[in-house]
Scaffold this motif. Structure first.
Motif, PDB file in Angstrom:
ATOM      1  N   ASP A 125     -12.995  23.366  -8.029  1.00 33.59           N
ATOM      2  CA  ASP A 125     -12.070  22.485  -8.721  1.00 33.59           C
ATOM      3  C   ASP A 125     -11.163  21.791  -7.698  1.00 33.59           C
ATOM      4  O   ASP A 125     -11.020  22.250  -6.573  1.00 33.59           O
ATOM      5  N   TRP A 126     -10.551  20.713  -8.126  1.00 39.49           N
ATOM      6  CA  TRP A 126      -9.567  20.011  -7.296  1.00 39.49           C
ATOM      7  C   TRP A 126      -8.238  20.736  -7.400  1.00 39.49           C
ATOM      8  O   TRP A 126      -7.786  21.067  -8.493  1.00 39.49           O
ATOM      9  N   VAL A 127      -7.593  20.974  -6.265  1.00 38.85           N
ATOM     10  CA  VAL A 127      -6.322  21.690  -6.217  1.00 38.85           C
ATOM     11  C   VAL A 127      -5.318  20.884  -5.395  1.00 38.85           C
ATOM     12  O   VAL A 127      -5.635  20.425  -4.300  1.00 38.85           O
ATOM     13  N   THR A 128      -4.125  20.732  -5.932  1.00 41.32           N
ATOM     14  CA  THR A 128      -3.031  20.115  -5.186  1.00 41.32           C
ATOM     15  C   THR A 128      -2.117  21.242  -4.745  1.00 41.32           C
ATOM     16  O   THR A 128      -1.518  21.923  -5.570  1.00 41.32           O
ATOM     17  N   GLU A 129      -2.039  21.447  -3.439  1.00 44.46           N
ATOM     18  CA  GLU A 129      -1.277  22.564  -2.901  1.00 44.46           C
ATOM     19  C   GLU A 129       0.225  22.371  -3.035  1.00 44.46           C
ATOM     20  O   GLU A 129       0.726  21.256  -2.929  1.00 44.46           O
ATOM     21  N   GLU A 130       0.922  23.466  -3.221  1.00 44.00           N
ATOM     22  CA  GLU A 130       2.374  23.460  -3.160  1.00 44.00           C
ATOM     23  C   GLU A 130       2.760  23.168  -1.718  1.00 44.00           C
ATOM     24  O   GLU A 130       2.100  23.625  -0.786  1.00 44.00           O
ATOM     25  N   GLY A 131       3.816  22.396  -1.524  1.00 45.36           N
ATOM     26  CA  GLY A 131       4.259  22.153  -0.158  1.00 45.36           C
ATOM     27  C   GLY A 131       4.922  20.811   0.045  1.00 45.36           C
ATOM     28  O   GLY A 131       5.344  20.144  -0.896  1.00 45.36           O
ATOM     29  N   VAL A 132       4.983  20.417   1.313  1.00 48.93           N
ATOM     30  CA  VAL A 132       5.682  19.205   1.727  1.00 48.93           C
ATOM     31  C   VAL A 132       4.687  18.043   1.838  1.00 48.93           C
ATOM     32  O   VAL A 132       3.642  18.176   2.468  1.00 48.93           O
ATOM     33  N   TYR A 133       5.058  16.912   1.245  1.00 47.83           N
ATOM     34  CA  TYR A 133       4.239  15.708   1.277  1.00 47.83           C
ATOM     35  C   TYR A 133       5.082  14.553   1.820  1.00 47.83           C
ATOM     36  O   TYR A 133       6.271  14.467   1.551  1.00 47.83           O
ATOM     37  N   GLU A 134       4.430  13.677   2.580  1.00 49.14           N
ATOM     38  CA  GLU A 134       5.087  12.474   3.089  1.00 49.14           C
ATOM     39  C   GLU A 134       4.509  11.279   2.332  1.00 49.14           C
ATOM     40  O   GLU A 134       3.290  11.144   2.212  1.00 49.14           O
ATOM     41  N   VAL A 135       5.395  10.440   1.808  1.00 47.88           N
ATOM     42  CA  VAL A 135       4.997   9.227   1.097  1.00 47.88           C
ATOM     43  C   VAL A 135       5.346   8.045   1.994  1.00 47.88           C
ATOM     44  O   VAL A 135       6.459   7.955   2.508  1.00 47.88           O
ATOM     45  N   TYR A 136       4.370   7.153   2.216  1.00 44.15           N
ATOM     46  CA  TYR A 136       4.550   5.977   3.062  1.00 44.15           C
ATOM     47  C   TYR A 136       4.266   4.725   2.234  1.00 44.15           C
ATOM     48  O   TYR A 136       3.330   4.710   1.437  1.00 44.15           O
ATOM     49  N   GLN A 192       0.835  -1.197   0.000  1.00 47.61           N
ATOM     50  CA  GLN A 192       0.000   0.000   0.000  1.00 47.61           C
ATOM     51  C   GLN A 192       0.870   1.247   0.000  1.00 47.61           C
ATOM     52  O   GLN A 192       1.903   1.288   0.659  1.00 47.61           O
ATOM     53  N   VAL A 193       0.439   2.257  -0.756  1.00 50.68           N
ATOM     54  CA  VAL A 193       1.133   3.539  -0.825  1.00 50.68           C
ATOM     55  C   VAL A 193       0.187   4.610  -0.296  1.00 50.68           C
ATOM     56  O   VAL A 193      -0.926   4.767  -0.790  1.00 50.68           O
ATOM     57  N   TYR A 194       0.637   5.324   0.735  1.00 53.73           N
ATOM     58  CA  TYR A 194      -0.123   6.407   1.343  1.00 53.73           C
ATOM     59  C   TYR A 194       0.604   7.714   1.106  1.00 53.73           C
ATOM     60  O   TYR A 194       1.838   7.747   1.014  1.00 53.73           O
ATOM     61  N   VAL A 195      -0.153   8.819   1.023  1.00 50.31           N
ATOM     62  CA  VAL A 195       0.430  10.154   0.871  1.00 50.31           C
ATOM     63  C   VAL A 195      -0.243  11.072   1.871  1.00 50.31           C
ATOM     64  O   VAL A 195      -1.462  11.024   2.060  1.00 50.31           O
ATOM     65  N   GLY A 196       0.562  11.912   2.514  1.00 49.42           N
ATOM     66  CA  GLY A 196       0.045  12.897   3.463  1.00 49.42           C
ATOM     67  C   GLY A 196       0.578  14.279   3.148  1.00 49.42           C
ATOM     68  O   GLY A 196       1.757  14.446   2.848  1.00 49.42           O
ATOM     69  N   ASP A 197      -0.300  15.290   3.172  1.00 45.66           N
ATOM     70  CA  ASP A 197       0.089  16.688   2.992  1.00 45.66           C
ATOM     71  C   ASP A 197       0.482  17.210   4.364  1.00 45.66           C
ATOM     72  O   ASP A 197      -0.373  17.423   5.226  1.00 45.66           O
ATOM     73  N   VAL A 198       1.760  17.427   4.596  1.00 47.34           N
ATOM     74  CA  VAL A 198       2.278  17.741   5.927  1.00 47.34           C
ATOM     75  C   VAL A 198       1.765  19.076   6.464  1.00 47.34           C
ATOM     76  O   VAL A 198       1.443  19.191   7.646  1.00 47.34           O
ATOM     77  N   TYR A 199       1.651  20.093   5.611  1.00 46.87           N
ATOM     78  CA  TYR A 199       1.246  21.434   6.060  1.00 46.87           C
ATOM     79  C   TYR A 199       0.032  21.936   5.284  1.00 46.87           C
ATOM     80  O   TYR A 199       0.006  23.070   4.826  1.00 46.87           O
ATOM     81  N   SER A 200      -0.980  21.138   5.133  1.00 48.22           N
ATOM     82  CA  SER A 200      -2.164  21.508   4.367  1.00 48.22           C
ATOM     83  C   SER A 200      -2.909  22.673   5.014  1.00 48.22           C
ATOM     84  O   SER A 200      -2.944  22.799   6.239  1.00 48.22           O
ATOM     85  N   THR A 201      -3.510  23.520   4.172  1.00 45.98           N
ATOM     86  CA  THR A 201      -4.326  24.607   4.713  1.00 45.98           C
ATOM     87  C   THR A 201      -5.690  24.103   5.164  1.00 45.98           C
ATOM     88  O   THR A 201      -6.408  24.817   5.837  1.00 45.98           O
ATOM     89  N   LEU A 202      -6.051  22.893   4.772  1.00 49.45           N
ATOM     90  CA  LEU A 202      -7.293  22.269   5.232  1.00 49.45           C
ATOM     91  C   LEU A 202      -6.959  21.157   6.214  1.00 49.45           C
ATOM     92  O   LEU A 202      -5.878  20.582   6.167  1.00 49.45           O
ATOM     93  N   THR A 203      -7.895  20.847   7.083  1.00 51.52           N
ATOM     94  CA  THR A 203      -7.717  19.709   7.976  1.00 51.52           C
ATOM     95  C   THR A 203      -7.890  18.444   7.155  1.00 51.52           C
ATOM     96  O   THR A 203      -8.924  18.239   6.533  1.00 51.52           O
ATOM     97  N   ARG A 204      -6.850  17.609   7.153  1.00 55.51           N
ATOM     98  CA  ARG A 204      -6.871  16.383   6.363  1.00 55.51           C
ATOM     99  C   ARG A 204      -6.312  15.242   7.207  1.00 55.51           C
ATOM    100  O   ARG A 204      -5.612  15.471   8.183  1.00 55.51           O
ATOM    101  N   PRO A 205      -6.565  14.014   6.798  1.00 58.25           N
ATOM    102  CA  PRO A 205      -5.949  12.881   7.494  1.00 58.25           C
ATOM    103  C   PRO A 205      -4.423  12.958   7.388  1.00 58.25           C
ATOM    104  O   PRO A 205      -3.887  13.541   6.445  1.00 58.25           O
TER     105      PRO A 205
END
Length: 143
Positions: free
Chosen positions: A99-110, A48-61
């Protein structure tokens, strides 16, 4: 805590994850890693591959499942796994832009065997600027 996390399963062999290489390449997140059956029996593993937005402007998992597949390996066999995820699939819906937007920033891949058994991780920076941050103009948001 849940008794059986997503992806939990039993096997008659063991698997080793190694050599994670994750990077943004154009409109794709490219993830590559090695998976080896370290046991004495042939077996199957659902990676399984998971992705997390480390500093998202929205509350996300913290992490969201973005890819998975089952692979069969003979005892002692090792394979290199390549997974390509469209960058658009790691974004969120922006109610201002409709629209769907992918924010600029730091992402963690697991990468791992289940949501609680993550064996590899890598932190990446996505430099694609968004039209504006979700809360840039302090507008009200719905949802």
């Amino acid at each position: 805590k849940v008794a059986y996390p997503f992806g939990h399963g039993l096997s008659y062999t063991t698997f080793e994850y190694s050599s994670l290489d994750a990077r943004f390449d154009g409109d794709e997140l490219k993830v590559s890693f090695s998976l080896k059956n370290t046991g004495e029996r042939d077996g199957a593993e659902v990676y399984q591959v998971y992705v997390g937005d480390v500093y998202s402007t929205l509350t996300r998992p913290i992490k969201e499942l973005r890819a998975f597949d089952k692979i069969y390996l003979k005892a002692g066999e090792e394979k290199r796994i390549d997974v390509n995820i469209p960058v658009s699939e790691i974004g969120q819906y922006n109610v201002m832009l409709h629209d769907w937007v992918t924010e600029e920033g730091v992402y963690e891949v697991y990468v791992g065997a289940s949501s609680r058994d993550l064996r590899l991780s890598e932190r990446l920076y996505l430099g694609t600027p968004t039209p504006y941050s979700v809360n840039h103009r302090n507008e009200d948001m719905i949802g």
